[in-house]
Motif scaffolding. Structure first.
Motif, PDB file in Angstrom:
ATOM      1  N   THR A  60      12.228  12.498  39.057  1.00 46.88           N
ATOM      2  CA  THR A  60      12.376  11.849  37.762  1.00 46.88           C
ATOM      3  C   THR A  60      12.380  10.334  37.893  1.00 46.88           C
ATOM      4  N   LYS A  72      11.024   6.682  37.825  1.00 50.66           N
ATOM      5  CA  LYS A  72       9.921   6.040  37.112  1.00 50.66           C
ATOM      6  C   LYS A  72       9.278   4.932  37.930  1.00 50.66           C
ATOM      7  N   THR A  96       3.373   5.712  33.154  1.00 56.89           N
ATOM      8  CA  THR A  96       3.118   7.052  33.675  1.00 56.89           C
ATOM      9  C   THR A  96       1.784   7.163  34.396  1.00 56.89           C
ATOM     10  N   ARG A 139       1.875   5.248  37.713  1.00 56.17           N
ATOM     11  CA  ARG A 139       2.753   5.933  38.663  1.00 56.17           C
ATOM     12  C   ARG A 139       2.069   7.155  39.269  1.00 56.17           C
TER      13      ARG A 139
END
Length: 113
Positions: free
Chosen positions: A4, A6, A11, A14
């Motif tokens: 989880t 970041k 997003t 990543r």
């Protein structure tokens, strides 16, 4: 997606970064990065190896859709996964190597066992 964290990135950035790092890990055998990134790479790399151990068509398609280089994905099926057939997880090792010089971020080396 496992984990989880970041990592201070949007997003799509990543996910692309983790795909590239996992690909490079399988290509070279070890990478040097921060501890939090290493923990995320470990979770994805172990999922990739476990999937590659099955060796069926579905797992091959999953691996080829995640790994960015075709020759690295073939190496995963031909060399890496057969090494770990009798092992039930724990395919990677994270070794902490101290703070980075510029911003004192905790650095680590992640490598295949």
């Amino acid at each position: 997606m496992p984990g989880t964290r970041k990592l201070g990135r949007p997003t799509d950035h990543r996910k692309a970064m983790l795909r590239a790092m996992v690909t490079y890990l399988f290509e070279t055998g070890k990478i040097e990065t921060t501890v939090t990134r290493a923990k995320e790479v470990r979770s994805m790399a172990e999922k990739m190896i476990t999937t590659a151990k099955k060796g069926d068509l579905h797992s091959k398609r999953q691996i080829f859709s995640y790994i960015t280089k075709e020759d690295v994905a073939k190496k995963l099926f031909d060399e890496v996964a057969p090494k770990y057939t009798e092992r039930n997880g724990g395919y990677t090792r994270i070794i902490k190597i101290g703070p980075r010089r510029g911003d004192a971020a905790e650095m680590a080396i992640i490598e295949l066992v």
